[in-house]
Scaffold this motif. Structure first.
Motif, PDB file in Angstrom:
ATOM      1  N   GLU A 112       0.823  -1.562  -0.005  1.00 41.22           N
ATOM      2  CA  GLU A 112      -0.064  -0.227  -0.158  1.00 41.22           C
ATOM      3  C   GLU A 112       1.148   1.153   0.601  1.00 41.22           C
ATOM      4  N   THR A 113       2.692   1.029   0.168  1.00 41.15           N
ATOM      5  CA  THR A 113       2.765   2.152   0.051  1.00 41.15           C
ATOM      6  C   THR A 113       3.508   2.194  -0.832  1.00 41.15           C
ATOM      7  N   SER A 114       3.911   1.076  -1.681  1.00 41.80           N
ATOM      8  CA  SER A 114       4.529   1.209  -2.443  1.00 41.80           C
ATOM      9  C   SER A 114       3.764   1.135  -3.853  1.00 41.80           C
ATOM     10  N   VAL A 115       4.953   1.530  -5.077  1.00 43.38           N
ATOM     11  CA  VAL A 115       4.494   1.002  -6.986  1.00 43.38           C
ATOM     12  C   VAL A 115       4.001  -0.115  -7.093  1.00 43.38           C
ATOM     13  N   VAL A 116       2.811  -0.441  -7.209  1.00 41.86           N
ATOM     14  CA  VAL A 116       4.271  -1.657  -8.035  1.00 41.86           C
ATOM     15  C   VAL A 116       3.441  -2.637  -9.690  1.00 41.86           C
ATOM     16  N   VAL A 117       4.558  -2.665 -10.647  1.00 45.21           N
ATOM     17  CA  VAL A 117       4.766  -2.690 -11.727  1.00 45.21           C
ATOM     18  C   VAL A 117       4.824  -4.053 -12.070  1.00 45.21           C
ATOM     19  N   ALA A 118       3.438  -4.921 -12.751  1.00 46.63           N
ATOM     20  CA  ALA A 118       3.047  -5.985 -12.571  1.00 46.63           C
ATOM     21  C   ALA A 118       2.934  -6.504 -14.438  1.00 46.63           C
ATOM     22  N   GLU A 119       4.758  -6.927 -14.972  1.00 41.29           N
ATOM     23  CA  GLU A 119       4.516  -7.456 -16.283  1.00 41.29           C
ATOM     24  C   GLU A 119       3.551  -8.854 -16.605  1.00 41.29           C
ATOM     25  N   TRP A 120       3.063  -9.091 -17.695  1.00 40.18           N
ATOM     26  CA  TRP A 120       2.178 -10.014 -18.014  1.00 40.18           C
ATOM     27  C   TRP A 120       0.935 -10.012 -16.853  1.00 40.18           C
ATOM     28  N   GLY A 121       0.631  -8.977 -16.367  1.00 42.68           N
ATOM     29  CA  GLY A 121      -0.234  -8.969 -15.597  1.00 42.68           C
ATOM     30  C   GLY A 121      -1.719  -8.681 -15.628  1.00 42.68           C
ATOM     31  N   ALA A 122      -2.006  -8.613 -16.676  1.00 40.00           N
ATOM     32  CA  ALA A 122      -3.641  -8.192 -17.197  1.00 40.00           C
ATOM     33  C   ALA A 122      -4.195  -9.479 -17.201  1.00 40.00           C
ATOM     34  N   GLY A 123      -5.759  -9.134 -16.433  1.00 40.04           N
ATOM     35  CA  GLY A 123      -5.989 -10.758 -16.298  1.00 40.04           C
ATOM     36  C   GLY A 123      -5.960 -11.674 -15.136  1.00 40.04           C
ATOM     37  N   LEU A 124      -4.805 -10.860 -14.139  1.00 41.60           N
ATOM     38  CA  LEU A 124      -3.896 -11.493 -13.211  1.00 41.60           C
ATOM     39  C   LEU A 124      -4.103 -10.697 -12.312  1.00 41.60           C
ATOM     40  N   VAL A 125      -3.402  -9.582 -11.987  1.00 41.65           N
ATOM     41  CA  VAL A 125      -3.548  -8.400 -10.686  1.00 41.65           C
ATOM     42  C   VAL A 125      -4.165  -7.194 -10.355  1.00 41.65           C
ATOM     43  N   GLU A 126      -5.146  -7.543 -11.216  1.00 42.62           N
ATOM     44  CA  GLU A 126      -6.038  -6.471 -11.188  1.00 42.62           C
ATOM     45  C   GLU A 126      -6.702  -6.574  -9.977  1.00 42.62           C
ATOM     46  N   ALA A 127      -6.756  -7.857  -8.985  1.00 35.81           N
ATOM     47  CA  ALA A 127      -7.659  -8.188  -7.874  1.00 35.81           C
ATOM     48  C   ALA A 127      -6.369  -7.308  -6.639  1.00 35.81           C
ATOM     49  N   LEU A 128      -5.662  -7.036  -7.061  1.00 36.89           N
ATOM     50  CA  LEU A 128      -4.532  -6.285  -6.329  1.00 36.89           C
ATOM     51  C   LEU A 128      -5.028  -5.187  -5.771  1.00 36.89           C
ATOM     52  N   THR A 129      -6.401  -4.527  -6.390  1.00 30.75           N
ATOM     53  CA  THR A 129      -6.269  -3.050  -6.689  1.00 30.75           C
ATOM     54  C   THR A 129      -8.213  -2.931  -7.151  1.00 30.75           C
ATOM     55  N   ARG A 130      -8.510  -1.377  -6.445  1.00 32.25           N
ATOM     56  CA  ARG A 130      -9.889  -1.432  -7.143  1.00 32.25           C
ATOM     57  C   ARG A 130      -9.397  -0.887  -8.545  1.00 32.25           C
ATOM     58  N   ARG A 131      -8.234   0.376  -8.593  1.00 31.61           N
ATOM     59  CA  ARG A 131      -7.718   1.081  -9.493  1.00 31.61           C
ATOM     60  C   ARG A 131      -6.136   0.815 -10.162  1.00 31.61           C
ATOM     61  N   TYR A 132      -6.177   0.706 -11.305  1.00 29.41           N
ATOM     62  CA  TYR A 132      -4.952  -0.207 -12.043  1.00 29.41           C
ATOM     63  C   TYR A 132      -4.429   0.853 -13.148  1.00 29.41           C
ATOM     64  N   LEU A 133      -3.827   0.835 -13.935  1.00 20.59           N
ATOM     65  CA  LEU A 133      -3.902   1.773 -14.673  1.00 20.59           C
ATOM     66  C   LEU A 133      -2.923   0.332 -15.519  1.00 20.59           C
ATOM     67  N   LEU A 134      -3.791   0.386 -16.302  1.00 18.62           N
ATOM     68  CA  LEU A 134      -3.587  -0.826 -17.820  1.00 18.62           C
ATOM     69  C   LEU A 134      -2.590   0.052 -18.637  1.00 18.62           C
ATOM     70  N   VAL A 135      -0.990  -0.726 -19.165  1.00 19.71           N
ATOM     71  CA  VAL A 135      -0.226   0.253 -20.134  1.00 19.71           C
ATOM     72  C   VAL A 135       0.016  -0.976 -21.416  1.00 19.71           C
ATOM     73  N   GLU A 136      -0.393  -0.931 -22.515  1.00 24.15           N
ATOM     74  CA  GLU A 136      -0.505  -1.805 -23.184  1.00 24.15           C
ATOM     75  C   GLU A 136       0.301  -1.667 -24.610  1.00 24.15           C
ATOM     76  N   LEU A 137       1.745  -2.532 -24.949  1.00 24.36           N
ATOM     77  CA  LEU A 137       2.441  -2.254 -25.232  1.00 24.36           C
ATOM     78  C   LEU A 137       2.618  -3.230 -26.738  1.00 24.36           C
ATOM     79  N   ASP A 138       2.724  -2.608 -27.674  1.00 27.78           N
ATOM     80  CA  ASP A 138       2.441  -3.620 -29.294  1.00 27.78           C
ATOM     81  C   ASP A 138       3.728  -2.774 -30.472  1.00 27.78           C
ATOM     82  N   ARG A 139       4.930  -3.629 -30.463  1.00 30.40           N
ATOM     83  CA  ARG A 139       5.474  -3.956 -31.249  1.00 30.40           C
ATOM     84  C   ARG A 139       5.258  -4.671 -32.475  1.00 30.40           C
ATOM     85  N   GLU A 140       4.247  -4.941 -32.608  1.00 30.95           N
ATOM     86  CA  GLU A 140       3.921  -6.189 -33.662  1.00 30.95           C
ATOM     87  C   GLU A 140       3.163  -5.461 -35.152  1.00 30.95           C
TER      88      GLU A 140
END
Length: 160
Positions: free
Chosen positions: A111-139
């Motif tokens: 709660e006093t840190s920033v969590v940055v989760a790679e491969w987190g979509a569909g998994l880490v959302e339960a950590l918090t009510r609000r989250y920043l989703l960042v999608e990286l597309d190289r293809e």
């Protein structure tokens, strides 16, 4: 800049790090950032920039073999960065993400840190009510020009 959804094209790894530094400077304790994108999309490169913008200690590398790493803030009043490989952390079971993170004995209060989760979509959302989703597309742009290193990065705050 990051409160509203957005998109940007970044041609180099350095540009991706700089963008990450801008993002990192805006993050606050309790924020969760989920990075989504294929292998080689730039998730760790972006996290290196986030770490620079947050002014934390330690070299940011892919958490693939460490699962999670805590990067301590240089200032006492600033949040630490918890860099997580959510795919390996949660595997096929996302029943209790807080418990999974706690089991890692990270010696930090999420709660006093920033969590940055790679491969987190569909998994880490339960950590918090609000989250920043960042999608990286190289293809997308590489399909038009195989020599292109340009990434399309999109972001949006989400709630559940």
């Amino acid at each position: 800049m990051f409160e509203q959804p957005g998109s940007i094209e970044l041609a180099t790894a350095d540009a991706t790090r700089e963008f990450g530094a801008q993002l990192g400077a805006t993050l606050a304790a309790g924020d969760v950032v989920i990075l989504s994108g294929g292998l080689g999309a730039g998730k760790t490169t972006l996290t290196q920039g986030i770490a620079k913008g947050m002014d934390v200690r330690g070299r940011v590398t892919s958490p693939t073999f460490t699962i999670a790493r805590v990067h301590r803030a240089r200032r006492a009043d600033a949040p630490d960065l918890v860099h997580v490989d959510a795919y390996r952390l949660l595997g096929e079971s996302a029943a209790d993400p807080w418990g999974e993170l706690d089991a890692l004995d990270l010696d930090t209060d999420l709660e006093t840190s920033v969590v940055v989760a790679e491969w987190g979509a569909g998994l880490v959302e339960a950590l918090t009510r609000r989250y920043l989703l960042v999608e990286l597309d190289r293809e997308t742009l590489a399909a038009q020009d195989p020599e292109s290193e340009t990434r399309i990065i999109t972001w949006r705050w989400a709630e559940h």
